[in-house]
Design an enzyme around this catalytic site. Structure first.
Site, PDB file in Angstrom:
ATOM      1  N   TYR A   1      -5.091   0.331  -2.151  1.00 40.93           N
ATOM      2  CA  TYR A   1      -4.622   0.131  -0.776  1.00 40.93           C
ATOM      3  C   TYR A   1      -4.667   1.439  -0.003  1.00 40.93           C
ATOM      4  O   TYR A   1      -5.058   1.488   1.162  1.00 40.93           O
ATOM      5  CB  TYR A   1      -3.198  -0.432  -0.766  1.00 40.93           C
ATOM      6  CG  TYR A   1      -3.108  -1.847  -1.261  1.00 40.93           C
ATOM      7  CD1 TYR A   1      -3.102  -2.115  -2.623  1.00 40.93           C
ATOM      8  CD2 TYR A   1      -3.056  -2.917  -0.384  1.00 40.93           C
ATOM      9  CE1 TYR A   1      -3.036  -3.417  -3.092  1.00 40.93           C
ATOM     10  CE2 TYR A   1      -2.983  -4.216  -0.835  1.00 40.93           C
ATOM     11  CZ  TYR A   1      -2.982  -4.458  -2.197  1.00 40.93           C
ATOM     12  OH  TYR A   1      -2.921  -5.748  -2.646  1.00 40.93           O
TER      13      TYR A   1
ATOM     14  N   ASP B   1      -8.954 -11.984  -2.674  1.00 39.73           N
ATOM     15  CA  ASP B   1      -8.155 -10.765  -2.515  1.00 39.73           C
ATOM     16  C   ASP B   1      -9.098  -9.532  -2.526  1.00 39.73           C
ATOM     17  O   ASP B   1     -10.141  -9.572  -1.878  1.00 39.73           O
ATOM     18  CB  ASP B   1      -7.070 -10.705  -3.615  1.00 39.73           C
ATOM     19  CG  ASP B   1      -5.974  -9.718  -3.295  1.00 39.73           C
ATOM     20  OD1 ASP B   1      -4.993 -10.092  -2.640  1.00 39.73           O
ATOM     21  OD2 ASP B   1      -6.101  -8.541  -3.701  1.00 39.73           O
TER      22      ASP B   1
ATOM     23  N   HIS C   1      -3.176 -18.405  -2.513  1.00 42.86           N
ATOM     24  CA  HIS C   1      -3.889 -17.128  -2.620  1.00 42.86           C
ATOM     25  C   HIS C   1      -4.557 -16.926  -3.984  1.00 42.86           C
ATOM     26  O   HIS C   1      -5.630 -16.339  -4.054  1.00 42.86           O
ATOM     27  CB  HIS C   1      -2.900 -16.002  -2.343  1.00 42.86           C
ATOM     28  CG  HIS C   1      -3.515 -14.646  -2.328  1.00 42.86           C
ATOM     29  ND1 HIS C   1      -4.347 -14.221  -1.314  1.00 42.86           N
ATOM     30  CD2 HIS C   1      -3.442 -13.616  -3.207  1.00 42.86           C
ATOM     31  CE1 HIS C   1      -4.739 -12.974  -1.562  1.00 42.86           C
ATOM     32  NE2 HIS C   1      -4.207 -12.590  -2.699  1.00 42.86           N
TER      33      HIS C   1
END
Ligand SMILES: *[C@@H]1O[C@H](CO)[C@@H](O)[C@H](O)[C@H]1NC(C)=O
Length: 461
Positions: free
Chosen positions: A381, A234, A437
Site C-alpha cells: 500500500y 484486489d 470481495h
C-alpha cells in the site's frame, strides 16, 4: 453586462467544460515506455552478471517447525483481550467475545499440520527473480493426446493468500469434473506476491504493482509460457492489469473481479446517477449497489481506514499484529466479515462462518503468521499509494481483451463506463448473482465459470 464580461463568462464556461470533459476522459496512451529493465529487490547490491544469477526452479513444501507452532500456542494462551463494548457486534471492529471463541477453536480444534497437508496437495516451487525467492503453486492438468491446456496466472490480494484459490484451482485444471467442458482446461500458476505468503519480501523501497507485474511476467517466461492469461482480485487485479499493459504480447486476456482503475467518472457518475439514474447508472444493479450515494461513500470511508494507515506507516502498524496472533486474526478476519457482506458488522460473530469455515479462515491467517510477513504485505500500500507507483494502469489503456466479473458486494465496485474507458477491448462484463470481495474463496464456481466463458470468447477471436 458588458461584452467583455459576457465573453469572459462564455470562455470560462468553455474552459471549465473542457477540464471536466478531459478529466472524465483523460486521453489514454497505448503502452508504457519500455524502460522497465532488470530491477533488484534482494539484499545489498545487484548481482550484475546474468551468468551468476540462480534461475533454477526448486521444489517447495510447506513444513513449519515445531518451534514456531509451540511459540504460537504460548502466545495464544497468553492473549490479553480488549474489553468488550456491549451489543456492539462488529460495528466497533472485531467483537472480543467472539475473539475468545476463535482463540479456543485455534488452540483446541484447529490443526496446522492438516492445513499443511491441504496446502501441499498442489506442487509448489521457489525460484529467484531479481534477487528474491518467489513462491508459486503450479498445477498441470491431466491431458488427453492432442489436448492443450491454456496457461493462466491467478493472483491474490490483501489480506489474502494463495489459499483463497484452492477450491477454484481444480475447477480450472479438471473442468469436466466441475461443470466445465473439455475446452476449458487450464494449467494454473498461482504465486505468492513478494512480501506475502511463502515469497520473500522485497528488501528495498519502491516495490509497487509494476514491479510485481515485472517479476510475474519473468516467472511465466521462465516456466516457458510466452502467451498466457491473467486473473486477479484486489491487489491481484492491479498487478495482473499492469502485466496486461506492460506485456501485451505475452498476455492473451485479463480477467478481474475488482475494478482497479478509477477516474472522475467513478465518483461523478454515482453522484449524478442520484438525479439522472437512467443516464449515468443505466443498469438497475448499479443503482442498487451505488445509491444512495452518500450512504455508499460513508460505507467506503468506514471500511478503508486500514488503507490510510498501511499507505503511510506500515512498519508501525505491522509491528503490533506481527507480535500477537490474536491481534493478527482480528485485523485480517474483520475484513472477511464486512467485505463479504457489509451488514455483517451487525452480527455478534461478524457472520464469518456463514460463507467460510473457521479452519479455512485460520489457515489464511496462519500463512501470514508462520511467515511473519504482515508488515511486508502492508508495504505494498505504501509503495503503490504512497508515491512510488508508476500508475501505468491510470495513464495507459489496457489493449488486451478484458473480462470483468462484477460481484454485488465488491468493496471497490466499478461501473461498466469506467471499465470500458480504460479497457477498450472489454469482451465480457457480467453482474454476478452473489458474492463479495473474496470471490475466489467465497464463490469459486461462479468465478471459474466467468473465467471460462471469457477465455472462450478470446480464443474464438
Ligand atoms: C518436515 O520437516 C521435518 C524436520 O525437518 C521432517 O522430519 C518431516 O519429515 C517433514 N515433513 C514433511 C511432511 O515434509
Amino acid at each position: 453586462m458588458g461584452w467583455k464580461l459576457t465573453l469572459f463568462i462564455v470562455l470560462s464556461a468553455v474552459a471549465v467544460g473542457y477540464i471536466i470533459h478531459s478529466s472524465l476522459n483523460p486521453p489514454l496512451k497505448a503502452a508504457p515506455p519500455s524502460d522497465i529493465g532488470d530491477e533488484w529487490w534482494g539484499r545489498g547490491l545487484p548481482e550484475v552478471s546474468g551468468s551468476k544469477q540462480d534461475t533454477s526452479v526448486r521444489k517447495f513444501r510447506v513444513n513449519v517447525s515445531d518451534e514456531v507452532l509451540n511459540d504460537l500456542d504460548a502466545r495464544l494462551r497468553n492473549t490479553r483481550f480488549v474489553d468488550r463494548v456491549e451489543d456492539a457486534a462488529f460495528r466497533y471492529g472485531f467483537d472480543s467475545d467472539y475473539m475468545k471463541q476463535v482463540q479456543r477453536y485455534w488452540l483446541e480444534r484447529y490443526s496446522w499440520r492438516d492445513a499443511e497437508k491441504r496446502l501441499n496437495q498442489f506442487d509448489q516451487f521457489l525460484t529467484n527473480i531479481e534477487g528474491i525467492d518467489v513462491h508459486f503453486v503450479h498445477v498441470k492438468p491431466k491431458l488427453k493426446p492432442g489436448q492443450k491446456a491454456k496457461p493462466i496466472i491467478i493472483v491474490h490480494g490483501w489480506p489474502g493468500s494463495i489459499y483463497e484459490f484452492y477450491k477454484m484451482i481444480p475447477m480450472l485444471t479438471d473442468p469436466l469434473s466441475h461443470g466445465g467442458s473439455a475446452e476449458d482446461i487450464f494449467e494454473v500458476i498461482c504465486p505468492s506476491i513478494p512480501g506475502y505468503g511463502f515469497s520473500e519480501a522485497p528488501h528495498k523501497q519502491g516495490f509497487a504493482a509494476y514491479a510485481a507485474a515485472g517479476i510475474f511476467n519473468k516467472l511465466m517466461l521462465r516456466l516457458g509460457f510466452d502467451k498466457y492469461y491473467v486473473q486477479g482480485g484486489d491487489w491481484g487485479s492491479i498487478i495482473t492489469l499492469n502485466m496486461a499493459i506492460m506485456y501485451p504480447s505475452n498476455v492473451k486476456g485479463y480477467h478481474a473481479n475488482m475494478g482497479a482503475q478509477s477516474n472522475l467518472k467513478s465518483f461523478l457518475y454515482p453522484i449524478l446517477g442520484q438525479y439522472l439514474p437512467s443516464i449515468f447508472l443505466p443498469d438497475k444493479r448499479d443503482q442498487e449497489r451505488l445509491l444512495p450515494v452518500t450512504d455508499r461513500m460513508l460505507d467506503l470511508l468506514q471500511e478503508s481506514g486500514y488503507m490510510h494507515i498501511q499507505a503511510t506507516k506500515p512498519q508501525t502498524a505491522g509491528q503490533g499484529v506481527n507480535d500477537s496472533p490474536i491481534g493478527l486474526a482480528a485485523y485480517i478476519l474483520e475484513k472477511f466479515s464486512t467485505w463479504t457482506i457489509p451488514q455483517w458488522r451487525d452480527l455478534p460473530d461478524g457472520g464469518l462462518t456463514k460463507s467460510f469455515t473457521l479452519d479455512d479462515l485460520l489457515t489464511n491467517v496462519m500463512i501470514y503468521w508462520v511467515n511473519g510477513n504482515i508488515a511486508s504485505s502492508m508495504r505494498l500500500y505504501k509503495e503503490e499509494l504512497g508515491g512510488n507507483s508508476r500508475k501505468y494502469h491510470e495513464i495507459y489503456a489496457n489493449l488486451v481483451p478484458m473480462g470483468y466479473a462484477s460481484f454485488p458486494n465488491e468493496l471497490f465496485y466499478n461501473i461498466r463506463a469506467v471499465t470500458k474507458h480504460y479497457n477498450p477491448n472489454l469482451m465480457s462484463f457480467n453482474y454476478m448473482p452473489r458474492g463479495g470481495h473474496f470471490a475466489a474463496f467465497e464463490e469459486p464456481q461462479l468465478l471459474a465459470e466467468d473465467i471460462r466463458q471469457f477465455v472462450r470468447k478470446v480464443e474464438a477471436l
